[in-house]
Scaffold this motif. Structure first.
Motif, PDB file in Angstrom:
ATOM      1  N   SER A 155     -99.320   4.113 -52.582  1.00 48.72           N
ATOM      2  CA  SER A 155    -100.368   5.111 -52.469  1.00 48.72           C
ATOM      3  C   SER A 155     -99.743   6.403 -51.958  1.00 48.72           C
ATOM      4  CB  SER A 155    -101.459   4.633 -51.512  1.00 48.72           C
ATOM      5  OG  SER A 155    -102.521   5.566 -51.443  1.00 48.72           O
ATOM      6  N   GLU A 172     -97.461   2.299 -65.146  1.00 50.31           N
ATOM      7  CA  GLU A 172     -98.010   3.140 -64.078  1.00 50.31           C
ATOM      8  C   GLU A 172     -96.964   3.447 -63.020  1.00 50.31           C
ATOM      9  OE1 GLU A 172    -101.268   2.647 -60.418  1.00 50.31           O
ATOM     10  OE2 GLU A 172    -101.228   1.210 -62.084  1.00 50.31           O
ATOM     11  N   THR A 194     -96.067   3.977 -59.373  1.00 49.44           N
ATOM     12  CA  THR A 194     -96.738   3.393 -58.211  1.00 49.44           C
ATOM     13  C   THR A 194     -96.917   4.348 -57.045  1.00 49.44           C
ATOM     14  OG1 THR A 194     -94.678   2.631 -57.209  1.00 49.44           O
ATOM     15  CG2 THR A 194     -95.725   1.165 -58.823  1.00 49.44           C
ATOM     16  N   ALA A 231    -102.081  -0.921 -56.726  1.00 48.32           N
ATOM     17  CA  ALA A 231    -101.357  -0.473 -57.910  1.00 48.32           C
ATOM     18  C   ALA A 231    -100.806  -1.648 -58.710  1.00 48.32           C
ATOM     19  CB  ALA A 231    -100.209   0.457 -57.506  1.00 48.32           C
TER      20      ALA A 231
END
Length: 411
Positions: A88, A121, A123, A212
Motif C-alpha cells: 500500500s 498489478e 504492488t 494487493a
C-alpha cells in the motif's frame, strides 16, 4: 546569495553551507521552500530541529532540507511511517499526521510500476526489510528484483537503517530465517510479504501484506526483474495451522489474522502441491541481523553510502538526482534526515558520492541512501501547528504516495 560560504576542492563537489544554521531564519532563498513557508530553520519540537541551505554541487546549485534528531532526548524517538499494509502507499504527510509524527522523510525504494509484465498489478511494496514498532512486516526481495539505481559494490537489498531496542540508530543487514513444516517434511521459507520471490522458493504472505494481488511475487528472476512471470506456481492457504484451500494461480484480497498464504514457484510450487486439505502446517519466520544479538524496533531498506566516516568504494560520482538520505552521528544518538529540493531551480541534485560527502560534512559517521526523485519528501510541523507540512518541493509537483518513511516523534 548572502549568508553562504564556499570552499572548493579539486575533483570533488563543492559544498557551500551556512556555517551557523540558526542564521537561516529570514534568509532570502527565493523558491527554496513551498509557498507560504517563511521559516528557514528552527526548532520543530524538543530534540528536533529543521534547517535548509544551498549546496554548490557538480551539476549546479541544489537546495537541502535537514532534520536533526536527538535520540538522547528521552522525549524523542523515530519509527517507521507506513499506511498500515506492506502493499500500500500513502503520502508522507498523511502517514505522519495519522501516526502523530512531528516530522519525517520518505523511505525505501518500491515496486512502482509493472510495464515489463503487462496485466500484472504493481504492488507498491518496498524493496528491503521493514520493521515497525518492533513488529516484522516484511523481508527483502532478491537483489536483481529491486527498483532504484544500481546498488554500490558489496551492498544488498537486505541492508537497513535501524534503531535498536536501546534507542540507538545503526546500519545493519537483516536476512530472513524461517521454515514451512509438515509431518513429512521441512522447507526453507524464501520470502515474507515480498513483491518478488527467489526462483524455486516458497514465500509467506500474512495480514500485514494487505489486499494487493500476489501474482507479482512469481514474476522475474533473481537476476532479471523483467523476465517473464513463472508458469509453474501454486498457492496454499493455511488457517489456524491447517491447510484450508489451494489454487494454481496466486490470488489477492485481504488476509485474515491467523491466516498465512504460501506462494510457491517452480520447485517451491511442486512442494506445495503435495499438501492436502486439513494437513497440519507450521510456518515460522524472523529477521536475523548480521550484528549478533541486535533486535530492532525500526528498520527500513535502502543502501549504505558512508560507514565509519568513509564513503563506500565505487559510489556513483556521475549521475545527479534529487535524493533522500539518513545519517547517524554521535554513536547512534543523533540522526540526520536529508531531502533535496525538487524545484526546477535545484533539480540537478547530487550524485551518490556527493550525498556521502554531504552527510559526512553534516557530522554523520554512517549514512544510508533512501528513495529519491519524485519520492523525495521532507515534512515537519511549524510552530503552533498540530500537523506537518511539506518543507521541500517534490520534483513531480506534488507528494508521491510511497510505501513507508522514517517518522520523528517527540513528546
Amino acid at each position: 546569495m548572502t549568508g553562504r560560504h564556499r570552499r572548493a576542492g579539486a575533483g570533488r563537489a563543492v559544498l557551500a553551507f551556512l556555517t551557523a544554521f540558526g542564521a537561516l531564519t529570514g534568509a532570502a532563498l527565493a523558491g527554496a521552500a513551498p509557498a507560504g513557508a517563511v521559516q528557514k530553520g528552527g526548532r520543530v519540537a524538543p530534540g528536533v530541529t529543521y534547517e535548509e541551505f544551498d549546496i554548490q554541487a557538480a551539476k549546479g546549485v541544489t537546495h537541502a532540507h535537514v532534520l536533526k534528531v536527538d535520540l538522547g532526548n528521552p522525549q524523542v524517538r523515530v519509527d517507521l511511517l507506513y499506511p498500515g499494509a506492506v502493499a500500500s502507499r500513502a503520502q508522507v504527510s498523511a502517514m505522519a499526521n495519522t501516526q502523530g509524527a512531528v516530522a519525517g522523510v520518505n523511505g525505501d525504494f518500491f515496486n512502482i510500476s509493472e510495464t515489463q509484465h503487462p496485466g500484472v498489478e504493481a504492488t507498491g511494496a518496498s524493496v528491503g526489510p521493514a520493521i515497525a514498532a518492533g513488529r516484522t512486516l516484511k523481508a527483502a526481495v532478491p537483489d536483481g528484483q529491486r527498483f532504484g539505481p544500481a546498488l554500490p559494490p558489496g551492498t544488498s537489498t537486505r541492508d537497513v537503517f535501524g534503531v535498536d531496542g536501546d534507542g540507538r540508530a545503526r546500519l545493519d543487514r537483516l536476512a530472513l530465517a524461517g521454515a514451512v513444516r509438515t509431518a513429512e517434511t521441512e522447507l526453507p521459507l524464501g520470502g515474507l510479504n515480498q513483491y518478488a520471490l527467489a526462483v524455486g522458493s516458497v514465500g509467506a504472505f500474512t495480514s500485514e501484506w494487505g489486499s494487493a494481488s500476489r501474482v507479482r511475487a512469481t514474476c522475474g528472476t533473481d537476476t532479471d526483474r523483467a523476465a517473464p512471470c513463472s508458469t509453474d506456481v501454486h498457492e496454499v492457504t493455511v488457517r489456524d495451522g491447517k491447510v484450508v484451500s489451494a489454487a494454481d494461480t496466486p490470488g489477492g484480497g485481504p488476509i485474515a489474522a491467523g491466516t498465512t498464504v504460501l506462494v510457491g514457484r517452480e520447485a517451491g510450487a511442486q512442494h506445495l502441491r503435495k499438501l492436502s486439505a486439513g494437513e497440519t502446517v507450521e510456518v515460522e519466520h524472523s529477521l536475523v541481523a548480521a550484528t549478533d544479538g541486535a533486535a530492532y524496533r525500526l528498520a527500513v531498506g535502502g543502501y549504505p553510502v558512508l560507514t565509519g566516516g568513509q564513503p563506500l568504494p565505487g559510489l556513483d560520482s556521475t549521475t545527479s538526482a534529487v535524493r533522500t538520505a539518513v545519517g547517524i552521528a554521535d554513536s547512534g544518538r543523533r540522526v540526520l534526515l536529508l531531502a533535496l529540493d525538487g524545484a526546477a531551480a535545484y533539480r540537478s541534485g547530487l550524485t551518490i558520492a556527493e550525498v556521502a560527502a554531504t552527510m559526512r560534512d553534516l557530522g554523520a559517521e554512517d549514512a544510508f541512501s533512501l528513495d529519491g526523485g519524485g519520492s523525495s519528501t521532507l515534512v515537519a510541523r511549524k510552530p503552533g501547528v498540530s500537523e506537518v507540512s511539506v518543507r521541500n518541493h517534490p520534483s513531480g509537483g506534488a507528494e508521491r504516495p510511497v510505501p513507508n518513511g522514517i517518522g520523528v516523534f517527540s513528546g
